[in-house]
Design an enzyme around this catalytic site. Sequence first.
Site, PDB file in Angstrom:
ATOM      1  N   ARG A 130      65.517 123.909 -15.321  1.00  0.00           N
ATOM      2  CA  ARG A 130      66.939 124.146 -15.536  1.00  0.00           C
ATOM      3  C   ARG A 130      67.421 123.287 -16.717  1.00  0.00           C
ATOM      4  NH1 ARG A 130      66.687 128.323 -13.124  1.00  0.00           N
ATOM      5  NH2 ARG A 130      67.719 128.847 -11.164  1.00  0.00           N
TER       6      ARG A 130
ATOM      7  N   HIS B 163      66.518 132.166 -21.209  1.00  0.00           N
ATOM      8  CA  HIS B 163      66.372 132.150 -19.747  1.00  0.00           C
ATOM      9  C   HIS B 163      65.822 133.493 -19.226  1.00  0.00           C
ATOM     10  CE1 HIS B 163      67.949 130.128 -15.859  1.00  0.00           C
ATOM     11  NE2 HIS B 163      66.955 130.944 -15.576  1.00  0.00           N
TER      12      HIS B 163
HETATM   13  P1  NDP Z   1      59.635 125.094  -5.102  1.00  0.00           P
HETATM   14  O1  NDP Z   1      60.747 124.655  -4.231  1.00  0.00           O
HETATM   15  O2  NDP Z   1      58.550 125.932  -4.532  1.00  0.00           O
HETATM   16  O3  NDP Z   1      58.919 123.806  -5.760  1.00  0.00           O
HETATM   17  C1  NDP Z   1      59.627 122.712  -6.226  1.00  0.00           C
HETATM   18  C2  NDP Z   1      58.657 121.598  -6.561  1.00  0.00           C
HETATM   19  O4  NDP Z   1      59.366 120.548  -7.212  1.00  0.00           O
HETATM   20  C3  NDP Z   1      57.980 121.001  -5.340  1.00  0.00           C
HETATM   21  O5  NDP Z   1      56.635 120.717  -5.607  1.00  0.00           O
HETATM   22  C4  NDP Z   1      58.764 119.700  -5.122  1.00  0.00           C
HETATM   23  O6  NDP Z   1      58.051 118.653  -4.505  1.00  0.00           O
HETATM   24  C5  NDP Z   1      59.066 119.317  -6.544  1.00  0.00           C
HETATM   25  N1  NDP Z   1      60.211 118.410  -6.613  1.00  0.00           N
HETATM   26  C6  NDP Z   1      61.501 118.629  -6.267  1.00  0.00           C
HETATM   27  N2  NDP Z   1      62.252 117.526  -6.441  1.00  0.00           N
HETATM   28  C7  NDP Z   1      61.400 116.590  -6.917  1.00  0.00           C
HETATM   29  C8  NDP Z   1      61.564 115.225  -7.268  1.00  0.00           C
HETATM   30  N3  NDP Z   1      62.759 114.609  -7.179  1.00  0.00           N
HETATM   31  N4  NDP Z   1      60.470 114.549  -7.684  1.00  0.00           N
HETATM   32  C9  NDP Z   1      59.268 115.149  -7.754  1.00  0.00           C
HETATM   33  N5  NDP Z   1      59.040 116.437  -7.425  1.00  0.00           N
HETATM   34  C10 NDP Z   1      60.110 117.146  -7.015  1.00  0.00           C
HETATM   35  O7  NDP Z   1      60.302 125.814  -6.355  1.00  0.00           O
HETATM   36  P2  NDP Z   1      59.758 127.019  -7.249  1.00  0.00           P
HETATM   37  O8  NDP Z   1      58.408 126.662  -7.747  1.00  0.00           O
HETATM   38  O9  NDP Z   1      59.923 128.316  -6.550  1.00  0.00           O
HETATM   39  O10 NDP Z   1      60.835 127.004  -8.446  1.00  0.00           O
HETATM   40  C11 NDP Z   1      61.040 125.856  -9.223  1.00  0.00           C
HETATM   41  C12 NDP Z   1      62.234 126.037 -10.132  1.00  0.00           C
HETATM   42  O11 NDP Z   1      61.937 126.925 -11.212  1.00  0.00           O
HETATM   43  C13 NDP Z   1      63.479 126.682  -9.518  1.00  0.00           C
HETATM   44  O12 NDP Z   1      64.206 125.765  -8.737  1.00  0.00           O
HETATM   45  C14 NDP Z   1      64.250 127.120 -10.753  1.00  0.00           C
HETATM   46  O13 NDP Z   1      65.102 126.090 -11.179  1.00  0.00           O
HETATM   47  C15 NDP Z   1      63.159 127.335 -11.794  1.00  0.00           C
HETATM   48  N6  NDP Z   1      63.047 128.751 -12.163  1.00  0.00           N
HETATM   49  C16 NDP Z   1      63.252 129.105 -13.477  1.00  0.00           C
HETATM   50  C17 NDP Z   1      63.153 130.412 -13.865  1.00  0.00           C
HETATM   51  C18 NDP Z   1      63.292 130.794 -15.292  1.00  0.00           C
HETATM   52  O14 NDP Z   1      63.336 131.997 -15.597  1.00  0.00           O
HETATM   53  N7  NDP Z   1      63.364 129.868 -16.220  1.00  0.00           N
HETATM   54  C19 NDP Z   1      62.882 131.484 -12.905  1.00  0.00           C
HETATM   55  C20 NDP Z   1      62.664 131.019 -11.576  1.00  0.00           C
HETATM   56  C21 NDP Z   1      62.780 129.696 -11.224  1.00  0.00           C
HETATM   57  P3  NDP Z   1      57.483 118.785  -3.008  1.00  0.00           P
HETATM   58  O15 NDP Z   1      56.262 119.655  -3.159  1.00  0.00           O
HETATM   59  O16 NDP Z   1      57.127 117.409  -2.638  1.00  0.00           O
HETATM   60  O17 NDP Z   1      58.578 119.407  -2.185  1.00  0.00           O
HETATM   61  C1  OXD Z   2      65.822 131.887 -10.927  1.00  0.00           C
HETATM   62  C2  OXD Z   2      66.047 132.052 -12.353  1.00  0.00           C
HETATM   63  O1  OXD Z   2      66.103 130.808 -10.380  1.00  0.00           O
HETATM   64  O2  OXD Z   2      66.068 133.204 -12.821  1.00  0.00           O
HETATM   65  O3  OXD Z   2      65.330 132.821 -10.304  1.00  0.00           O
HETATM   66  O4  OXD Z   2      66.183 131.072 -13.070  1.00  0.00           O
END
Ligand code: NDP
Ligand code: OXD
Length: 311
Positions: free
Chosen positions: A226, A274
């Site tokens: 993000r 994005h």
């Molecule tokens: P998940 O919830 O599956 O994974 C999040 C990961 O981040 C986990 O491994 C978690 O750790 C880790 N994490 C969260 N907070 C912290 C922290 N403070 N310190 C260290 N590690 C942390 O999310 P997704 O993989 O499904 O998606 C990730 C992000 O991708 C979404 O939230 C979104 O913002 C972004 N995204 C962007 C898109 C785009 O088009 N650019 C599209 C879709 C998503 P733990 O394993 O320990 O819980």
């Molecule tokens: C999502 C994105 O979070 O599109 O799915 O960024």
Amino acid sequence: MSGRPVFLFNSDAARGAVFREAFARHLPEVAFADDMETADPDAVRYLMTWTVPGRLDRFRRLEVVFSIGAGVDQFDTTALPPGVAVVRMVEDGIARMMQEYVALAVLALHRDWPAYAEQQGREVWRARPPRQAGERRVGFLGLGVLAQAAMERLAPFGFPLAGWSRSPRALAGVDCFHGADQLPAFLARTDILVCLLPLTNETRGFLDAALFGRLPQGAALVHVGRGPQLDAHALLSSLDAGHLSAAVLDVTDPEPLPPGHPLWRHPKVVITPHVASVTQPGTAVRAVIDNIRRHRSGQPMIGLVDRARGY
Ligand code: NDP
Ligand code: OXD
């Protein structure tokens, strides 16, 4: 129609048509509605939306809010009653698109594509020293659904893979790091850093000067998390100082990136609006129907958000 719980869909008509058809065919016991004004407020149990709409308190029996996307940072969860479950989007289409985008960006950086684009602008024909994939260490901030999907695509190229998460993880073929103590060691072994963290209070501004300083000289960034996670000025300084070599940014703060912003024309920066990954209605509706079935039979839903943790 009466007596059936309602799934209220608050998004565009094209996606709505796909959902309507799939609900009628595969989940007839739940009524589909896509008009916030005319849906019977007492029957609405499920709401799918990108942001929390106004006057939510009229849906007194609301049980689950489904995010249209994988992220839930756009929700003001304080506007949701405490008992309402929040579910993020976990579906094959979004994962496949993220696999493509991250593979594209990592390969482009690995093969010096931004530098060659810059050379082309100056009509320069000059080979840069090649490096083998086995010598290019790729590291993921976040080891969740999307990071794991992306790593699955990258593994066959032979990149040494690592990831950093909040809690300990064990993944075959991936060096797993976690927590603040292990962050420096993770960064020190990372040549291409991919950010796939959710936006929370802990990750806002996380990609800053101190973090970039811990990456090896010449490292590059792929940012698909993000926009507010990135300190754009720190990135520009690090690129201009020659410490970081390039960045691929799919997310910025704000979005759209305003005209004249220095990131737009920086020769070491590639920007996409994005689009790394977009929820695909055909596969998303299957995931939502599966989750509603799970919810109705008391099983845990896939992608259930810990509201206190923020992801
Ligand atoms: P998940 O919830 O599956 O994974 C999040 C990961 O981040 C986990 O491994 C978690 O750790 C880790 N994490 C969260 N907070 C912290 C922290 N403070 N310190 C260290 N590690 C942390 O999310 P997704 O993989 O499904 O998606 C990730 C992000 O991708 C979404 O939230 C979104 O913002 C972004 N995204 C962007 C898109 C785009 O088009 N650019 C599209 C879709 C998503 P733990 O394993 O320990 O819980
Ligand atoms: C999502 C994105 O979070 O599109 O799915 O960024």
